[in-house]
Design a protein around this motif. Structure first.
Motif, PDB file in Angstrom:
ATOM      1  N   ALA A 124       8.927 -48.877  72.788  1.00  0.00           N
ATOM      2  CA  ALA A 124       9.132 -49.159  74.213  1.00  0.00           C
ATOM      3  C   ALA A 124      10.457 -49.885  74.416  1.00  0.00           C
ATOM      4  CB  ALA A 124       7.987 -50.020  74.730  1.00  0.00           C
ATOM      5  N   GLU A 125      11.057 -49.697  75.590  1.00  0.00           N
ATOM      6  CA  GLU A 125      12.196 -50.519  75.972  1.00  0.00           C
ATOM      7  C   GLU A 125      11.647 -51.861  76.476  1.00  0.00           C
ATOM      8  OE1 GLU A 125      15.720 -48.095  77.769  1.00  0.00           O
ATOM      9  OE2 GLU A 125      13.853 -47.285  78.565  1.00  0.00           O
ATOM     10  N   LEU A 126      12.424 -52.922  76.273  1.00  0.00           N
ATOM     11  CA  LEU A 126      11.983 -54.242  76.715  1.00  0.00           C
ATOM     12  C   LEU A 126      12.704 -54.611  77.999  1.00  0.00           C
ATOM     13  CD1 LEU A 126      11.983 -56.292  73.393  1.00  0.00           C
ATOM     14  CD2 LEU A 126      10.040 -55.301  74.600  1.00  0.00           C
ATOM     15  N   ASN A 127      11.940 -55.050  78.998  1.00  0.00           N
ATOM     16  CA  ASN A 127      12.524 -55.501  80.269  1.00  0.00           C
ATOM     17  C   ASN A 127      12.430 -57.011  80.348  1.00  0.00           C
ATOM     18  OD1 ASN A 127      13.110 -53.072  81.547  1.00  0.00           O
ATOM     19  ND2 ASN A 127      10.983 -52.804  82.144  1.00  0.00           N
ATOM     20  N   GLN A 128      13.540 -57.672  80.663  1.00  0.00           N
ATOM     21  CA  GLN A 128      13.512 -59.121  80.858  1.00  0.00           C
ATOM     22  C   GLN A 128      14.116 -59.421  82.214  1.00  0.00           C
ATOM     23  OE1 GLN A 128      12.369 -61.436  78.875  1.00  0.00           O
ATOM     24  NE2 GLN A 128      12.496 -60.785  76.762  1.00  0.00           N
ATOM     25  N   GLU A 129      13.350 -60.124  83.065  1.00  0.00           N
ATOM     26  CA  GLU A 129      13.895 -60.470  84.380  1.00  0.00           C
ATOM     27  C   GLU A 129      14.703 -61.776  84.281  1.00  0.00           C
ATOM     28  OE1 GLU A 129      11.006 -60.664  87.526  1.00  0.00           O
ATOM     29  OE2 GLU A 129      12.532 -60.275  89.052  1.00  0.00           O
ATOM     30  N   LEU A 130      15.789 -61.873  85.025  1.00  0.00           N
ATOM     31  CA  LEU A 130      16.745 -62.990  84.879  1.00  0.00           C
ATOM     32  C   LEU A 130      16.980 -63.715  86.194  1.00  0.00           C
ATOM     33  CD1 LEU A 130      19.686 -60.966  83.336  1.00  0.00           C
ATOM     34  CD2 LEU A 130      17.712 -61.833  82.134  1.00  0.00           C
ATOM     35  N   PRO A 131      16.490 -64.793  86.505  1.00  0.00           N
ATOM     36  CA  PRO A 131      15.239 -65.334  85.996  1.00  0.00           C
ATOM     37  C   PRO A 131      14.081 -64.653  86.713  1.00  0.00           C
ATOM     38  CG  PRO A 131      16.214 -66.801  87.606  1.00  0.00           C
ATOM     39  CD  PRO A 131      17.139 -65.620  87.483  1.00  0.00           C
ATOM     40  N   VAL A 132      12.870 -65.115  86.462  1.00  0.00           N
ATOM     41  CA  VAL A 132      11.681 -64.514  87.076  1.00  0.00           C
ATOM     42  C   VAL A 132      11.860 -64.463  88.601  1.00  0.00           C
ATOM     43  CG1 VAL A 132       9.198 -64.832  87.421  1.00  0.00           C
ATOM     44  CG2 VAL A 132      10.220 -65.299  85.202  1.00  0.00           C
ATOM     45  N   ASN A 133      11.491 -63.313  89.177  1.00  0.00           N
ATOM     46  CA  ASN A 133      11.575 -63.078  90.637  1.00  0.00           C
ATOM     47  C   ASN A 133      12.998 -62.941  91.174  1.00  0.00           C
ATOM     48  OD1 ASN A 133       8.851 -62.943  91.014  1.00  0.00           O
ATOM     49  ND2 ASN A 133       8.664 -65.173  91.274  1.00  0.00           N
TER      50      ASN A 133
END
Ligand SMILES: C[S@@+](CC[C@H](N)C(=O)[O-])C[C@H]1O[C@@H](n2cnc3c(N)ncnc32)[C@H](O)[C@@H]1O
Length: 411
Positions: A231-240
């Motif tokens: 899977a590709e990894l998704n990271q939100e920067l920052p949350v929301n």
């Protein structure tokens, strides 16, 4: 809920289907009489019974299943992608065809039309309820001769092999040896293959144990699942924030470091490369060929409106990153002598290493611009070799997978 499993007596489904195919023809989405005839014949609405007729015959994918987080896991793909992949596949009457990713069963019905009564279609899906839905749709539309199998398509379906054609309708990270083993001599595989976050529909043919591309088209696909999937990894920067970094090949990233970088001033580097706005053929591959790790920067409308980031496409842009910095592709309007919209491409970067990264992306854009000016882009091709094979001397990108080595070559 009212469902659409029968032809409409007033012929609206036929008229909408013809309009859908006429639209595809108008922009070159369908060019062969065989695929055109199949798409005029198969009643797409029967395979998406909960969608209104206009949506069933619209251009977009129709999501049919979501997981517990609301993420789409099955759909009828957009018709432009469906027709393009069928043309790449080149099914002939009498062919034995394997599809991986039965979904609604719509594409399997098109394959059955193309293979004709002398041919045979097997379609596999990993979701038990999805398999049941595909069987229902195929039976309702009169294609119950298609065999629908519940299983992991990474294993193919050896019982019905060899296949003249194999088509994968979910995004694949790997080309497993099973597909090679189950393909007939002179056969062809069409697969949406992901290489460091860039997915392209690739038609591949075998030469010994090496797959060589015969065509490469743009596409987007929901990824394959299963024990072998990466899977590709998704990271939100920052949350929301509405900004995500998506990385491939299982690489973790430090989202906190990127979120901190995003609070600083951006570094901009314009490339001087001015081109018509779209299509930017194969540009993403030049960016993937950059020395840094590559990623995609994804954006929600709210983040763009808030001025956080402004990548080139509605979904985002290709980019690259180091441990604490990242850069992504941007565009700005450029003068044009014609009605054609022109843009200059460049890079925007954040973090301590941002200036260098932005410069690196702009350099890659210039390198792509030169290849474009020399008419070299059409020569881009791919080869998939077994794991452990030697390096390719002309590879622009080498992507090592678990059981294969993928080379992207230009020239
Ligand atoms: C975009 S949909 C396929 C669309 C379909 N061809 C159609 O005409 O409706 C992708 C499908 O791939 C299936 N899939 C994902 N991973 C799979 C795997 N490892 N083996 C078989 N099917 C898989 C999903 O369950 C989903 O139904």
């Amino acid at each position: 809920m009212e469902t659409n499993t029968a032809p409409k007596e007033d012929g609206t489904d036929r008229a909408l289907r013809d309009a859908m195919v006429d639209e595809l023809r108008s922009w070159g989405g369908v060019t062969t009489v065989q695929v055109e005839a199949a798409m005029r014949t198969v009643p797409r609405h029967v395979f998406v019974p909960d969608a209104p007729l206009e949506q069933a015959y619209g251009p977009d994918s129709v999501v049919t299943h979501r997981d517990e987080n609301g993420t789409a896991i099955s759909s009828a793909s957009g018709v432009g992608v469906v027709s393009g992949m069928l043309e790449q596949l080149d099914v002939q009457p009498g062919h034995r065809v394997l599809e991986i990713g039965a979904g609604t069963g719509y594409n399997a019905a098109l394959l059955a039309e193309l293979a004709g009564p002398e041919g045979h279609v097997t379609t596999v899906d990993i979701g038990a309820d999805i398999v049941a839905g595909a069987r229902r749709g195929l039976a309702a539309a009169g294609y119950d001769r298609v065999q629908v199998i519940h299983g992991d398509g990474a294993a193919g379906h050896p019982e019905n092999a060899p296949y003249d054609r194999i088509i994968v309708t979910a995004g694949a990270w790997e080309v497993p040896p099973t597909w090679r083993e189950q393909l007939a001599p002179d056969g062809r595989l069409v697969v949406p293959l992901r290489i460091r976050g860039v997915t392209r529909s690739v038609a591949l043919e075998l030469s010994g144990d090496v797959w060589r591309s015969v065509s490469i088209d743009e596409c987007g696909f929901m990824p394959m699942h299963g024990p072998e999937a990466v899977a590709e990894l998704n990271q939100e920067l920052p949350v929301n924030s509405g900004v995500w970094i998506r990385v491939d090949d299982g690489h973790p990233v430090d989202a906190d470091a990127f979120a901190a970088a995003l609070t600083g001033a951006p570094s901009l580097a314009w490339s001087g490369v001015v081109v018509p706005w779209q299509p930017l053929v194969h540009l993403d591959f030049w960016l993937v060929g950059a020395t840094a790790q590559t990623c995609r920067v994804l954006v929600a409308d709210r983040a763009r409106e808030a001025g956080l980031v402004d990548p080139i496409y509605p979904w985002g842009s290709m980019g690259c990153y180091t441990s604490d910095s990242f850069a992504y592709l941007v565009r700005r309007p450029a003068p044009s002598d014609t009605a054609q919209e022109m843009v200059e491409l460049g890079a925007c970067a954040y973090g301590p290493d941002g200036e260098r990264l932005a410069g690196e992306v702009a350099d890659r854009v210039r390198s792509w611009g030169m290849a474009r000016a020399r008419d070299e882009l059409a020569a881009l091709r791919m080869e998939v070799h077994p794991e452990g094979s030697a390096d390719h001397p002309a590879a622009m990108i080498t992507a090592d997978k678990a059981r294969s080595r993928v080379f992207v070559i230009c020239g």
